[in-house]
Each structure stands twice: as C-alpha cells, then as structure tokens.
Scaffold this active site. Structure first.
Site, PDB file in Angstrom:
ATOM      1  N   LYS A   1     -50.508  44.037 -79.594  1.00  0.00           N
ATOM      2  CA  LYS A   1     -51.694  43.368 -79.630  1.00  0.00           C
ATOM      3  C   LYS A   1     -53.035  43.151 -79.431  1.00  0.00           C
ATOM      4  CE  LYS A   1     -49.444  39.427 -79.188  1.00  0.00           C
ATOM      5  NZ  LYS A   1     -48.410  38.104 -79.292  1.00  0.00           N
TER       6      LYS A   1
ATOM      7  N   ARG B   1     -51.101  35.219 -73.539  1.00  0.00           N
ATOM      8  CA  ARG B   1     -49.453  36.263 -73.867  1.00  0.00           C
ATOM      9  C   ARG B   1     -49.066  37.488 -73.815  1.00  0.00           C
ATOM     10  NH1 ARG B   1     -52.986  33.443 -78.248  1.00  0.00           N
ATOM     11  NH2 ARG B   1     -51.350  31.901 -79.472  1.00  0.00           N
TER      12      ARG B   1
ATOM     13  N   GLY C   1     -40.706  38.050 -78.811  1.00  0.00           N
ATOM     14  CA  GLY C   1     -39.994  36.897 -78.521  1.00  0.00           C
ATOM     15  C   GLY C   1     -38.889  37.671 -76.793  1.00  0.00           C
TER      16      GLY C   1
ATOM     17  N   MET D   1     -40.653  38.793 -74.719  1.00  0.00           N
ATOM     18  CA  MET D   1     -41.649  38.472 -73.194  1.00  0.00           C
ATOM     19  C   MET D   1     -42.062  37.013 -73.166  1.00  0.00           C
ATOM     20  SD  MET D   1     -42.716  42.210 -71.895  1.00  0.00           S
ATOM     21  CE  MET D   1     -43.216  42.317 -73.276  1.00  0.00           C
TER      22      MET D   1
ATOM     23  N   ARG E   1     -49.894  43.062 -86.761  1.00  0.00           N
ATOM     24  CA  ARG E   1     -49.134  43.931 -86.664  1.00  0.00           C
ATOM     25  C   ARG E   1     -48.281  43.995 -87.705  1.00  0.00           C
ATOM     26  NH1 ARG E   1     -45.213  40.537 -82.404  1.00  0.00           N
ATOM     27  NH2 ARG E   1     -43.933  39.178 -84.322  1.00  0.00           N
TER      28      ARG E   1
ATOM     29  N   HIS F   1     -37.170  33.294 -84.363  1.00  0.00           N
ATOM     30  CA  HIS F   1     -36.882  34.249 -83.783  1.00  0.00           C
ATOM     31  C   HIS F   1     -36.052  34.848 -84.288  1.00  0.00           C
ATOM     32  CE1 HIS F   1     -33.992  35.734 -80.458  1.00  0.00           C
ATOM     33  NE2 HIS F   1     -34.820  36.593 -79.831  1.00  0.00           N
TER      34      HIS F   1
ATOM     35  N   ARG G   1     -14.779  71.790 -89.231  1.00  0.00           N
ATOM     36  CA  ARG G   1     -13.585  72.356 -88.506  1.00  0.00           C
ATOM     37  C   ARG G   1     -12.101  73.067 -88.552  1.00  0.00           C
ATOM     38  NH1 ARG G   1     -16.926  67.623 -85.234  1.00  0.00           N
ATOM     39  NH2 ARG G   1     -17.540  68.442 -83.777  1.00  0.00           N
TER      40      ARG G   1
ATOM     41  N   ARG H   1     -16.017  77.222 -88.903  1.00  0.00           N
ATOM     42  CA  ARG H   1     -14.886  77.539 -87.109  1.00  0.00           C
ATOM     43  C   ARG H   1     -14.046  77.933 -87.364  1.00  0.00           C
ATOM     44  NH1 ARG H   1     -16.151  73.135 -82.395  1.00  0.00           N
ATOM     45  NH2 ARG H   1     -14.017  72.479 -83.667  1.00  0.00           N
TER      46      ARG H   1
ATOM     47  N   SER I   1     -25.114  77.983 -82.945  1.00  0.00           N
ATOM     48  CA  SER I   1     -25.578  76.393 -82.956  1.00  0.00           C
ATOM     49  C   SER I   1     -24.512  75.850 -82.149  1.00  0.00           C
ATOM     50  CB  SER I   1     -24.275  76.735 -84.198  1.00  0.00           C
ATOM     51  OG  SER I   1     -23.872  74.734 -84.952  1.00  0.00           O
TER      52      SER I   1
ATOM     53  N   THR J   1     -22.862  70.683 -78.778  1.00  0.00           N
ATOM     54  CA  THR J   1     -23.603  69.782 -77.235  1.00  0.00           C
ATOM     55  C   THR J   1     -22.797  68.664 -76.983  1.00  0.00           C
ATOM     56  OG1 THR J   1     -24.765  68.771 -79.162  1.00  0.00           O
ATOM     57  CG2 THR J   1     -26.160  69.953 -77.802  1.00  0.00           C
TER      58      THR J   1
ATOM     59  N   CYS K   1     -24.850  71.025 -84.137  1.00  0.00           N
ATOM     60  CA  CYS K   1     -22.891  70.915 -84.573  1.00  0.00           C
ATOM     61  C   CYS K   1     -22.810  70.087 -83.634  1.00  0.00           C
ATOM     62  CB  CYS K   1     -23.188  71.856 -84.810  1.00  0.00           C
ATOM     63  SG  CYS K   1     -22.110  72.831 -84.141  1.00  0.00           S
TER      64      CYS K   1
ATOM     65  N   TYR L   1     -32.239  74.304 -88.144  1.00  0.00           N
ATOM     66  CA  TYR L   1     -31.182  73.082 -88.540  1.00  0.00           C
ATOM     67  C   TYR L   1     -30.743  72.252 -87.644  1.00  0.00           C
ATOM     68  CZ  TYR L   1     -26.751  75.490 -88.125  1.00  0.00           C
ATOM     69  OH  TYR L   1     -25.460  75.960 -87.903  1.00  0.00           O
TER      70      TYR L   1
HETATM   71  C1  PEP Z   1     -19.308  70.736 -79.489  1.00  0.00           C
HETATM   72  O1  PEP Z   1     -19.033  70.478 -78.875  1.00  0.00           O
HETATM   73  O2  PEP Z   1     -20.728  70.150 -80.105  1.00  0.00           O
HETATM   74  C2  PEP Z   1     -18.567  70.954 -80.975  1.00  0.00           C
HETATM   75  C3  PEP Z   1     -19.131  70.059 -81.735  1.00  0.00           C
HETATM   76  O3  PEP Z   1     -17.788  71.005 -81.397  1.00  0.00           O
HETATM   77  P1  PEP Z   1     -15.733  70.540 -80.744  1.00  0.00           P
HETATM   78  O4  PEP Z   1     -16.919  68.611 -80.962  1.00  0.00           O
HETATM   79  O5  PEP Z   1     -15.210  70.290 -81.696  1.00  0.00           O
HETATM   80  O6  PEP Z   1     -15.676  70.669 -79.318  1.00  0.00           O
HETATM   81 MG    MG Z   2     -16.989  72.095 -78.761  1.00  0.00          MG
END
Ligand code: PEP
Ligand code: MG
Length: 982
Positions: free
Chosen positions: A28, A98, A107, A109, A350, A471, A593, A675, A822, A825, A891, A911
């Site tokens: 603002k 303000r 809305g 704050m 804004r 709001h 999978r 996989r 890959s 995570t 993945c 990717y």
């Molecule tokens: C992972 O572990 O991130 C994964 C993609 O494999 P899964 O979820 O099948 O263990």
């Molecule tokens: Mg896994």
C-alpha cells in the site's frame, strides 16, 4: 537502526518512496507513493517502514530509539502540506492509520480512521463543515474503531454481538430508523457518551483525548496486528513469511461522509470474478472508509454514479483513472477512492486479487493488448489457484430439475464462481468441525476476519449482507471458494440455528447449494459436474473451440511453456492417467509405480503365489550354487516351489507387458520412467484368516504354512525393511520379469505404432552403488536378449531414485553407472528427518503451531529446503561431477508443490513430476520461477547497460523486449522456444 530511515513521506511534491519499494514500504505504501508521483490525487501522508516492524518484534516490542522523533517530524511535514494541525483547535488534522504488508492481506490487520478527534476537535470539525451530524458521526466511528483495535473492547466470541453495534442498534430503535446515517447529531452524542462509558467500564480508563497518544496507540496496534491469529493463519495459507512484517501508513483524512456530494468506494479496473473488461465496483454516497467492504450497507454499482448529478463528474474522472491505472501499473487494479465535497481522492491501488478464471482471461487480454508484459502475467500468477479451473460445476440436468422443483430460495451477488453443495453451517467453528465429514457451506449474516478458519474449511460461502468486494467475497475469490454475497432476502438466526428466506426455512445442517457464477441459492443437494476444462481436456465432451475458458487457459499455459526451464512430467501408473496427463501438458512420465499394477483383478493371486514361494525358491538357488552336482536332486526336492514361483512370474509377465504397452501407447515417444517393485512384500499378502484360507486352497498349500510365511514376512519397520531394490537383489527374477515385460511392450508398440517408446528404468531405494550395479546388470542383460530376439533396438536409460541419505552422499559413485537420478523426496524426507511419512500426522500439526514454531510447513507437502534440500544439492553436484549430462528429476509429492518446484528450478533439475491434475499448477509454477530469476537478473543487466546506453528505458520494458520475442507477446509460438532437457 541508527541512521536508518524509518519514515517516508508521500503526497503532492513531497514523495520520498516509490512503487518498487514494496519490501520496505509495503504494497500500500509503495503504491501510494507511486500514485502520488504519477499525479493521482492522493491525500498526503507517511509510511513507517516494515523494517520498523521487524525491529519491533526482534526487540521485545520496543521501537527504534528515533521513531518517535521521526513520526513527529513527519506529522509536522503533513501539517505544513495540509495547513492543518494535529489536535489543533482551529483547523485540526485528522488521520487514517492503516497497515500495509508487502503482499496485501485483505481484512487481516487493523485500520483506524478519524484519529485526532476529541471533544474539542469534533466541535471544530462541526463548525468548519457546517455539519454537526457529520462531525459526530466521524467521532463515533473513531471511538468505535479505536476501542476495538487499540483498547481491545470487543465481543467475547462469535455468538455475541459487537457491544458497540448493540449501542448503535438501541439508538436506531429509539429513533425508529433503519440506518446509522438516519441518526441525528443528538442521537450520536448520546451514542458517543455510551461508547465512552463502555470503554471506561471495560478498560477502567477514560478514552484517550491527546491525538499524539492516540497516534502512538494506533501505530502500536497496527504493528501488533501482524501477529493476530487471523493474520498468522492467513500468512500460513499464503506462505507469507513472518519476517516480512507490515508497514504502517498514516494519511491525512478525506471524508466521504460530508454530505450527498461525497462518498466512498472500491473498484476493480476489470471484473475480478470473470476477468471481463468492464468497470466493476461499488460505492456508497455519504459514507466513510470501511462501509463498503464491511458489508454493513449494501452499496451501489459503480455505473449508477453516472446518474447522480452531484457525482456525475466524478464518475467520468473515475473512468479515466481506471484506464490510467492499468496503463501505469500494468495489471488489473483494485483501488479505493473517496469523494469529499465533489473532489475525487485515491486512497490506494494494488494488483487486484482475482479468481483463476479471471486470471487467465485478464492475462490473455492484457498481454495481447500490450497493457501487461508476459513476464508480469507469469510473475503475478498464483500457481495453486490454477487448480480452481478444474473444480466442478453443477450437473446441468440435476440443476435444472432442482430449479423446476422450486428449490431456488433467492439470488445474491455472484462473488466467487463455481458450484458448491454441502451442509449449511452458521458458524466458522461448525464449518471447520463438520468439514471433516463432507462438504460444508458456511452461511453468515456477514463475515468478519474471525471467520477465516470456517471459510478455509468450507466449500462455499454465503452471506446475507455485503457487496462483491465485501470481506467474504474478496477472501473467497482468493481462496478459490464458491461465494454468493449480499443475499438480502436471507435471514439467519444464529441462536435458533435456522435460516429463513421467502417463506422457506433451512435448519443448520440441512443441505444447500450455491452457484457462485449466478448468485443462486438453492435448497437441497445438487450433483456437481466436471469443469469446462475437464470436459475439453479429459472427457473430450466439449470441443476446444466451444470453450472460451479453454482458449484463455491455453494461451497462458503456452506462455508459461515459453519461460519455464523445468520439464514437466507426471506420476501415472495407468494408460488413462497418462493420457490425462498428456492432455494437461505432461512431457513424460516421471514415475510409474509398477506395484500399483499388481492389485488389479486376478493379478494379486499371482503376486501372492510368487511371494509365498519366493523364499523357498531363493533357498533352492543358494543350494544349487553350493552343490552344483546335485542339480537333479535339488530340482526334485524343490519342485513345488520352483513350479509355483516360475508359474507366477510367467503369468505376471504378459500382464505387466500389457500394462506397459498401454503406458507406451499413451506416451508416444515421450520418456516413461518405470520404477521397479518397491513396497515390502508383506503388503501384498492377505492378513485375515478368511483370506489366508482362500489362498491356501487356491495354491494347495496348508493354512499353517501360509500363516507362518505371512508372520515371517512381518517387519517392525517395513519402510526401512526388505523393500525397494533390496527385493530385486534377493529375487533378481522379479527385476528380470519386469525388464522383459518393458522391452516386449516397447518392441510391440514400436512395431504397431511405428514410434519408438523411450523407457527409463528406475531402481528404487538405492543406497550403495553396488546395489545399483547388480540391478543394472540384470536389466542390461535382459534388454539385450529381448532386443536381439526382436532384431530391433529400443532407446532406454537405467537410473535410480535418490531417496535415502546415503544415496545422496555417495551420488558421485552411483552416477558412474546411473544415467539419471530422480529424487524420491517422500522417502528422502522420511529418512533424512527420521520421521515416518505415515505416522508423523500425530505430531506435525503441533510442530507447525505458531507458538511452537519448529516447522513452518509440513515437510511431506513442501520440501524441507534447508535439510532435505541440502542433501539434494549434494547429490546434484556430485552426480554432475561424475556425469555432467546426468538427467535430474523429482517424483516425490513435492513435484507438484510450487515452493518445492521453485527450489528444483534453482537447483537446475531437468524436470519435476507430479500427479496429472497438478500439471497445470506445475507448468505455471515453473514459469514463475524462471521469470522471477529473469527479473532478479534485470537490475544487474540494467546497471551494466546504463554504462553504455544513455537513453532511459524502464526495467519492465527492457525485460519485455529481451525475454519475450514479439511473437510470444501477441501469439504464443506453437513450439516452445526453450529447450526441454531430456
Ligand atoms: C518417493 O519416495 O518420493 C517416491 C516417489 O516413492 P514412493 O512414494 O512410491 O515411496
Ligand atoms: Mg519412495
């Protein structure tokens, strides 16, 4: 903070900040400065920086030593600019205070208007304006706001009414009028006296009369509101960092409640719900400040101003402002204005919040007409919101039927598009509680920021009062919730738990349906149907040319594809999923999978047969290695296990082959990462006695034997047990079967379709390079056999998942053999944090609480960039050192999360892979990250260019010229100009 500038002035001639200083001045403050610079009529004021807020919280709520003096100096400058004096008895300066964070938090704050009024200055205001009612009405508002925000005099809970509103309601009742603006000066004096009594009773102190004391309290309250519950919740939802802090804007007041040639309003330069290029807004004559957004009086449509003689000229001016704002700010604007005595003032502007539908249309229209740069279209996108476009609409027949049956209760204002059906809840608390059992529609007389929790939990939001920029409407649109606002025919009795409308009564808990595109409110449940985009892309029941929405969506997606550097793949295990993903723009499969294919139909029987005899078969093989001369003897001894194990694999091979054929056909020549079997074997085995009995009879194996095998396979920590590549190492026949299935499928499809599938075979849960080597040997051997037999080559790669810390730490060694990594995570998070992905739900919400503050977001939903991210970075660097062209992807579930995608972009992955329906989100998120990088690099480039070029070119224009070829601005090129890393 000695020497730091804490306060920035703005207004005609004295503007110190500018629009690029959002981090320091808040959105603002920066835009007020920019508007003042560009000649808009902005009431003068000053902004206290966000750095002061950060200081305040870092120093136990103490201000920088010089702040008081800085504020006094700024007030003196304001006094000079306006010729008024704070607390002055001749010409008092009145102020608006303000909040203003870097990103707008509508809305969330606090705001205080008319600061500076007391029993003396109110009389001066009366004398100067010649309007006693106006003066006392302003005073009444100030006391009410200040008492709530600064002194904490509020209702105790959501079931109670606001105590100040109760006093006002009594006054209206006594006078026999409907609206506050019908109260007389004398009524208001009495209301004020009662307000003050209430304050004294609740706080044991008199209401403050010294304007500097008032200002001090107001500034403190705005800083403190940064940490109120709703602001914290909002920040969490929109991932706004706590460290940003808010700025405080102190501005000289202009009054919209000076009479019938005054007013106040909010407007959008385009329709924020649909994106249509129409002036969209509302205003109230003779009203002040928050009246329009608070929904207390239902405002008038902005276009009706043209028909009000005293305000006609202002409407004309507003139409010009509308155009100029878009031109100057390069985006659809949401602005607030006040008309005081026939003069138009701009109070804020804004970039307007908008629905996803409006986002794609506005981006399409404004980029095409060159009002918006394509970079801004990407940088301002909310990737998460794109999912709204895939949200359901009402099933047409069910909807018509319901209308015909007379279920239509009434119509409100269509404030957030889409269809919602659910049980109706009248409080945020119930909406939150009931939402775990099914969709809920939250219905309130009007919403206040306290309702945020309920709004988050609800599928749809309905209010009886308030306009399209109330709001409820603003917040709903941003959240992508269906919303109908200002349904004046509806009456909600919270205490009785009923809602009445035109002779119908609905009890809390009954079904209700709302149409946020038309404003219809319908009793009962109505089936919902897929969105237009799903009809075009997935169901293929609507031709693209018949869907305007698709055209805008497609334009934006193609634009995104031109900027993003990350490739986008999908996690899909079935041909239909893969085909959907391709329709959404997937460039390959990042994770198939294979175990998901094992559960369908009779397959599980063969999987179970394989598992039951696997251990015995392995024992046979071991003995065979030790006693090669006893081959016949051993074959005889183990003939049942050998027969069953091989029989199971023989049955599974063609089944898997068929699955892979489907996948390859759906993907064409796009890469498909497959996989190998990952979960621990016990997950496939029956657990109940009945099922074990069934299996024992089918395999002709005694019940007790199966029970003992099931028990033997039981693992205490199956996630860290015999799973992933550990299965393929102990039972290489499984990997062999899967390899044969892949290559036979690829060869068959290549023959049929004359297109070469490109399998990328992925080994799960590798921690040692030797594990990878052993599995890769099997794959390369079997692949060679199959290709030789067919006399044809299939291009393929063998790579691994990086999902245990050891793999990340030894990535250099693994990369000697692996052609791609890959990041899995999901597992990498659970193994790096030592936190089970299945059990962490018990304590993670506690960790996330603001007072505990161990984690900001669930690390299984959004990457722990500091910890897990560090492992990823190690693996990326080490992998590239060994194999510079190694392909790198992700993945895990994080592949569809915008913040994690941004991290992957910065890591330089090739990717991200996510579920099919997240692909549009990922495409936009990846483009946004790329554009952010481009824009961040721009100042450096600009500085370098400055040395050689004397002509001034704006950064925005410079980037637009450099980054987006002309073709891209008006018509996205068919083929993305960037190179997708493969
Ligand atoms: C992972 O572990 O991130 C994964 C993609 O494999 P899964 O979820 O099948 O263990
Ligand atoms: Mg896994």
């Amino acid at each position: 903070m000695a020497g730091t500038k804490n306060v920035y002035l703005f207004g005609k001639g004295i503007t110190e900040g500018n629009g690029s200083q959002k981090n320091l001045l808040g959105g603002k403050g920066a835009n007020l400065a920019e508007m003042a610079r560009r000649g808009f009529n902005v009431p003068p004021g000053f902004t206290i920086t966000t750095e002061v807020c950060s200081y305040y919280y870092a120093h136990k709520r103490e201000y920088p030593a010089t702040l008081n003096a800085d504020i006094k100096k700024a007030v003196a400058a304001l006094e000079r600019a306006t010729g008024k004096k704070l607390g002055g008895s001749k010409n008092p300066l009145l102020l608006a205070v303000r909040s203003g964070a870097r990103e707008s938090m509508p809305g969330m704050m606090d705001t205080i208007l008319n600061l500076g009024l007391n029993d003396t200055t109110v009389e001066v205001l009366k004398a100067k304006s010649g309007n006693g009612r106006f003066a006392y009405e302003s005073y009444r508002r100030f006391i009410q706001m200040y008492s709530g925000v600064v002194l904490g005099v509020e209702r105790a809970n959501e079931h109670e009414h606001d105590p100040f509103e109760v006093i006002l309601a009594d006054a209206r009742k006594a006078r026999g009028v409907e609206h506050d603006n019908q109260l007389t000066e004398a009524d208001l004096k009495e209301v004020i006296a009662n307000f003050k009594k209430l304050v004294l009773k609740k706080t044991k102190k008199e209401f403050p009369t010294d304007p500097y004391q008032q200002l001090d309290g107001a500034v403190g309250a705005v800083f403190a509101s940064w940490m109120n519950d709703r602001a914290i919740l909002y920040r969490k939802k929109y991932k706004i960092p706590e460290e940003w802090g808010t700025a405080v804007n102190v501005q000289s007041m202009v009054f919209g409640n000076m009479g019938d040639n005054s007013g106040t309003g909010v407007a959008f330069t385009r329709n924020p719900a649909t994106g249509d290029n129409e002036f969209y807004g509302e205003f109230l004559v003779n009203a002040q400040g928050e009246d329009v957004v608070a929904g207390i009086r239902t405002p008038l449509k902005i276009s009706t101003m043209a028909g009000i003689p005293a305000l006609k000229h202002c409407y004309k001016e507003l139409c010009g402002v509308r155009k100029q704002l878009e031109k100057e700010f390069g985006d659809m604007q949401d602005f607030e204005f006040t008309i005081e005595d026939g003069e138009l003032y701009m109070l804020q502007t804004r970039n307007g919040k908008r629905t996803a539908q409006a986002y794609v249309k506005i981006a399409h229209d404004m980029v095409k007409s060159k009002l918006m740069t394509p970079e801004h279209a990407m940088a301002s996108a909310d990737p998460e919101a794109i999912e709204q476009l895939l949200a359901p609409v009402f099933n047409k027949e069910a909807y018509q039927k319901s209308l015909k049956a007379g279920n239509l209760l009434t119509k409100g204002l269509p404030a957030g598009p889409g269809a919602a059906t659910g049980t109706v809840a009248f409080s945020a608390e119930k909406a939150e509680r009931w939402s775990s059992h099914g969709p809920v529609v939250l219905a309130r007389v009007e919403t206040s920021p306290e309702d945020l929790r309920g709004m988050l939990a609800a599928t749809g939001i309905l209010t009886a009062r308030g306009g399209v920029s109330s709001h409820a409407a603003v917040v709903a649109r941003q959240m992508g919730k269906v919303c109908v606002a200002g349904a004046a025919d509806i009456e909600i009795d919270y205490a009785a738990g009923i809602m009445t409308c035109n002779g119908h009564t609905l009890k809390e808990g009954d079904f209700i349906s709302i149409n946020g595109s038309t404003g219809e409110i319908i009793a009962g449940k109505i089936e919902t149907a897929p969105s237009e985009l799903i009809q075009v892309l997935v169901n293929k029941t609507l031709a693209p040319k018949h869907s305007e929405l698709f055209r805008y969506y497609d334009f934006v997606m193609k634009l995104a594809d031109q900027y993003r550097k990350l490739g986008i793949r999908t996690n899909a295990d079935q041909p239909q999923q893969a085909a959907n993903a391709v329709a959404f723009g997937a460039e390959g499969i990042g994770l198939c999978r294979t175990e998901h294919m094992f559960f369908e139909g009779h397959r599980i029987d063969y999987v179970r047969e394989m598992i039951i005899f696997a251990a015995e078969y392995a024992e046979y093989k071991d003995k065979l290695v030790a006693r090669p001369d006893d081959a016949d003897l051993l074959a005889n001894e183990y003939h049942i296990a050998i027969a069953h194990f091989n029989d199971a694999l023989e049955h599974l091979l063609p089944i898997q082959q068929k699955d892979f054929e489907g996948i390859f056909e759906a993907m064409g020549e796009r890469p498909a990462t497959i996989r190998y079997l990952d979960p621990p074997l016990h997950e496939f085995l029956p657990q109940s006695n009945d099922q074990i009995d069934l299996l024992s009879r089918r395999l002709n194996v005694p019940f007790e034997r199966i029970t003992s095998i099931v028990a033997g396979l039981h693992e205490s920590n199956p996630m860290l047990g015999h799973r992933g590549c550990r299965l393929g190492i102990v039972y290489p026949e499984i990997s062999e079967m899967q390899t044969r299935a892949i290559f036979r499928a690829a060869l068959a499809v290549a023959k049929r379709k004359k297109k070469l599938p490109t399998p990328e075979i992925m080994i799960p849960l590798v921690g040692f390079d030797r594990e990878f080597q052993l599995q890769a040997e099997v794959i390369h051997r079997v692949a060679a056999e199959e290709m030789k037999a067919a006399g044809k080559k299939i291009p393929y790669k063998v790579g691994t998942m990086i999902e245990v810390p050891r793999a990340a730490l030894t990535a250099d060694a693994i990369a000697k053999h692996a052609e791609f990594f890959s990041f899995g995570t999901n597992d990498l998070t659970q193994t790096a944090l030592g936190m089970s992905r299945d059990d962490s739900g018990h304590f993670l919400p506690y960790y996330e609480r603001s007072e505990i503050n161990i984690i900001k977001v669930n690390p299984f939903a959004s990457l722990d960039q500091v910890g897990v991210g560090k492992l990823m970075k190690l693996a990326v660097d080490a992998g590239r050192e060994t194999r510079p062209d190694i392909k790198l992807g992700i993945c895990g579930e994080h592949g569809g999360d915008p913040a994690s995608i941004d991290f992957c972009h910065r890591l330089g992955l090739s990717y991200v892979s996510c579920s099919p329906f997240r692909i549009p989100v990922a495409r936009i998120a990846a483009a946004k990250s790329a554009v952010k990088e481009l824009l961040e690099a721009a100042p450096a480039k600009k500085a370098a260019a400055k040395k050689t070029v004397t002509k001034k070119v704006s950064v925005k224009k410079a980037i637009a010229k450099k980054a987006a070829p002309k073709k891209a601005v008006s018509k996205p090129a068919k083929k993305p100009v960037r190179k997708v890393k493969k």
